[in-house]
Design an enzyme around this catalytic site. Structure first.
Site, PDB file in Angstrom:
ATOM      1  N   CYS A   1      -7.317   4.348   1.543  1.00 29.07           N
ATOM      2  CA  CYS A   1      -8.647   4.542   1.000  1.00 29.07           C
ATOM      3  C   CYS A   1      -9.740   3.423   1.453  1.00 29.07           C
ATOM      4  CB  CYS A   1      -8.634   4.854  -0.433  1.00 29.07           C
ATOM      5  SG  CYS A   1     -10.242   5.771  -1.062  1.00 29.07           S
TER       6      CYS A   1
ATOM      7  N   HIS B   1      -4.525   9.377  -0.465  1.00 29.15           N
ATOM      8  CA  HIS B   1      -3.647   8.334  -1.416  1.00 29.15           C
ATOM      9  C   HIS B   1      -2.370   8.883  -1.328  1.00 29.15           C
ATOM     10  CE1 HIS B   1      -6.427   5.692  -3.591  1.00 29.15           C
ATOM     11  NE2 HIS B   1      -7.430   6.796  -3.448  1.00 29.15           N
TER      12      HIS B   1
ATOM     13  N   GLU C   1       0.236   7.594  -2.591  1.00 28.48           N
ATOM     14  CA  GLU C   1       1.350   7.301  -3.472  1.00 28.48           C
ATOM     15  C   GLU C   1       1.026   8.016  -4.815  1.00 28.48           C
ATOM     16  OE1 GLU C   1      -2.887   5.078  -3.938  1.00 28.48           O
ATOM     17  OE2 GLU C   1      -1.483   5.883  -2.570  1.00 28.48           O
TER      18      GLU C   1
END
Length: 509
Positions: free
Chosen positions: A79, A167, A169
């Site tokens: 990001c 993202h 994660e």
């Protein structure tokens, strides 16, 4: 030592989740603020740049010199990290007309990229940014897009340097862990050999070399963290470890005696110290939660300083600090704002001539439990709910008094014992009761009452960084509420907290 990954934090709310995902791959990683001085990058096999609430287009946005990393160590920008790579190397980043937030679908452009090995085309990803990369650096190529974003993922030519505007994660990126594995294992060639057993072996050897022939004093709390820290130290230095369990007067009902008895079977040299009067004296009249925490932390230090004088050659103070404590206590220009202070984080005052040793400070709570299991610590100890260092002081909103403590201890005891009787305790991360500084009108028999209100709280979590409230059975809540009101004089109202973290914290103060 295992291969290590460095995560440079630009302040994203998701930075700790990156660490969680990496650790779940059995790969060791560390988080440092982007502006931490003197990082030896050669110690790491890969570097990840986190997201950020800032825009790369702002003059005061986080900035880091990547000359010792880019092209030399595998590098992944997530990001903001991706936008920083593009903006810093002659690409073009601009504000989006609409905020790009939420679910999207991946469109793989370079099917030969190892980064997307075994990743499905159209795989769901999660966006969260208001800037976007309009043009890549001249020596970079697109490896994936989405329906709305052309440059969703890119790689610098002839380098293991990658940028992704989504993202990996977060849970909503369904194959995010596989992408991180592709980057760390497939591209960075990192071995997946960081396990609870390997951590315990490494830490025991490290403690032997660090402490040598000195004595160590450790404050036990009865909780998982201090117990696992104690057993690691015991295996490393044996009788050089001196343990103290302090009763600060803010423990659960009968906990001082119960915990001392619990430690008898662990072979630890434990001395119980009842310092209730000192803690309550120092807390008298104080209502500010942050000041209460600091008073308790400072009083702990005073007690330990006094007790350490009873042992010869004590050079170290051991603490059960874990990674969320460290992360939540760090505040730098950019990364995570300090949420709260922790009494077991940070340095000691000059008058206390002890060095600090923290065997668990790079572990999340669930990892501490796994290490404890590898050390053969009993499941009933490892399964204990976390209990805050300041104890009931931060569950009694407002001034602390003996009367309030005893009242809340009774409420808490009914709640926790009820969870165990209903076989709910082990499925909950943390539970407790909170005493509010308000009275409410009630009726008991034919009489009007104006008495205290208590809150019951139960949450589910993995590491304490985020948490969801537990949907306890109505019949259980009904029974516990009735029992509390009937058995605890001074309480006429019980409520249940259904707030998650974020936006709320697990504790009320």
């Amino acid at each position: 030592m295992e291969d290590k990954v460095l995560i440079l934090d630009f302040g994203s709310q998701y930075t700790q989740l990156i660490a969680r995902r990496v650790r779940e791959l059995n790969i060791y990683c560390e988080i440092f603020p982007f502006n931490k001085p003197s990082i030896n990058f050669s110690l790491y096999k890969a570097v990840i740049l986190s997201g950020s609430p800032h825009s790369v287009l702002n003059k005061n946005s986080p900035h880091i010199d990547l000359s010792d990393i880019k092209g030399k160590i595998p590098l992944l920008g997530v990001c903001y990290g991706a936008q920083y790579l593009a903006n810093n190397y002659d690409g073009l980043v601009s504000h989006s007309k609409t905020r790009e937030y939420g679910r999207a679908n991946l469109k793989i452009v370079d099917s030969q990229s190892i980064f997307f090995d075994n990743i499905s085309n159209e795989s769901q990803i999660w966006m969260s940014h208001s800037d976007t990369i309009k043009k890549l650096p001249h020596n970079a190529k697109i490896i994936a897009s989405s329906s709305d974003i052309e440059n969703a993922a890119f790689q610098f030519n002839d380098e293991n340097t990658f940028g992704i505007q989504f993202h990996p994660e977060v849970y909503h990126t369904t194959q995010g862990s596989e992408m991180l594995k592709n980057f760390l294992v497939g591209i960075s060639k990192i071995k997946q050999n960081w396990t609870p057993d390997s951590f315990a072996e490494m830490m025991i050897e490290k403690l032997k070399k660090q402490i040598k022939n000195d004595n160590v004093i450790l404050g036990l709390s009865g909780g998982v963290d201090s117990t696992v820290a104690a057993i690691l130290l015991k295996k490393a230095i044996g009788k050089q470890l001196k343990c103290i369990f302090v009763n600060n007067g803010l423990l659960r009902k009968n906990e001082f005696a119960l915990v001392l008895n619990q430690y008898k079977g662990l072979g630890l040299n434990v001395k119980g110290v009842d310092a209730t009067s000192l803690f309550l004296k120092n807390l008298k009249g104080e209502t500010d939660p942050e000041i209460k925490r600091k008073i308790i932390g400072n009083t702990f230090i005073d007690v330990f300083d006094e007790e350490s004088k009873n042992f010869k050659n004590v050079k170290w103070l051991a603490q059960g600090t874990i990674y969320p404590d460290v992360i939540e206590s760090i505040s730098v220009n950019g990364p995570s704002v300090t949420i709260k202070s922790h009494h077991n984080v940070g340095g000691l005052p000059d008058f206390m001539k002890l060095k600090v040793v923290e065997p668990l400070k790079m572990l999340f709570k669930d990892e501490v439990r796994k290490v404890g299991k590898s050390l053969s610590i009993k499941s009933e100890i490892l399964g204990r709910h976390p209990f805050p260092g300041p104890g009931l002081a931060i569950r009694i909103l407002g001034e602390i008094t003996i009367k309030k403590i005893k009242l809340l201890q009774e409420v808490d005891s009914i709640f926790i014992n009820g969870l165990k009787e209903w076989d709910l305790y082990n499925s909950i991360w943390q539970a407790g009761a909170i005493l509010l500084p308000v009275n409410s009108v009630g009726v008991m028999g034919d009489e009007r009452t104006y008495e205290k209100c208590v809150v019951l709280r139960a949450v589910q979590s993995t590491d304490g960084m985020t948490a969801d409230w537990v949907d306890l059975p109505y019949t259980f809540l009904q029974k516990i509420s009735n029992e509390i009101i009937n058995k605890v004089p001074g309480i006429n109202r019980v409520v249940y907290d259904i707030s998650s973290k974020p936006p709320a914290t697990i504790e009320w103060e």
